[in-house]
Write an enzyme that holds these catalytic residues in place. Structure first.
Site, PDB file in Angstrom:
ATOM      1  CB  CYS A  50      -0.906   0.011   1.229  1.00 39.59           C
ATOM      2  SG  CYS A  50      -1.845   1.548   1.408  1.00 39.59           S
ATOM      3  CG  ASP A  57      -2.234  -4.175  -0.543  1.00 37.96           C
ATOM      4  OD1 ASP A  57      -2.849  -4.223   0.544  1.00 37.96           O
ATOM      5  OD2 ASP A  57      -2.091  -3.136  -1.202  1.00 37.96           O
TER       6      ASP A  57
END
Length: 140
Positions: A50, A57
């Protein structure tokens, strides 16, 4: 006059564009020998970061395409996808960037990229991008 402040998530235009100026390696190809068939490539352990929080992620990235004259060479595709591992980039941008790069490498008849990202904060995201790109996506 109200003392209420507008709530904000703290995301900026820089967050939204993060990672898009990255120079990705070229996806190598080889000459296609057949017509009218589909290739499905599955990366069940796709990772990125992110751009705001720096948290990882995790997701599954699938690439489906009908080759025209070129097919993607899988080792170079794997090396290409590894570039996202430590890259701060939004999930929506990943899917669209991969689509653009697959199209650039292969000039397929059609292509569909799907990012199925694992829940973070209780919410999961599925992003789909198609080539050729159209203004309106067909109903499912």
């Amino acid at each position: 006059m109200s003392n209420k402040r507008k709530k904000t998530t703290g995301y900026t235009d820089d967050h939204a564009a993060a990672g898009l100026d990255t120079s990705f390696p070229e996806i190598e190809t080889w000459k296609n020998q057949f017509k009218s068939y589909e290739i499905l490539i599955d990366d069940p352990e796709f990772t990125s970061v992110c751009p705001k929080t720096g948290l990882p992620d995790f997701g599954r990235l699938t690439i489906r395409y009908m080759p025209r004259e070129k097919c993607m060479e899988l080792k170079s595709l794997k090396e290409y996808l590894f570039n996202y591992r430590n890259l701060g980039i939004f999930q929506e941008n990943i899917v669209n960037q991969v689509l653009d790069d697959v199209v650039k490498a292969t000039n397929p008849v059609w292509a569909i990229i799907v990012g199925d990202f694992r829940p973070r904060g209780g919410i999961s995201t599925i992003v789909e991008a198609r080539y050729p790109r159209t203004e309106d996506m067909p109903a499912r």
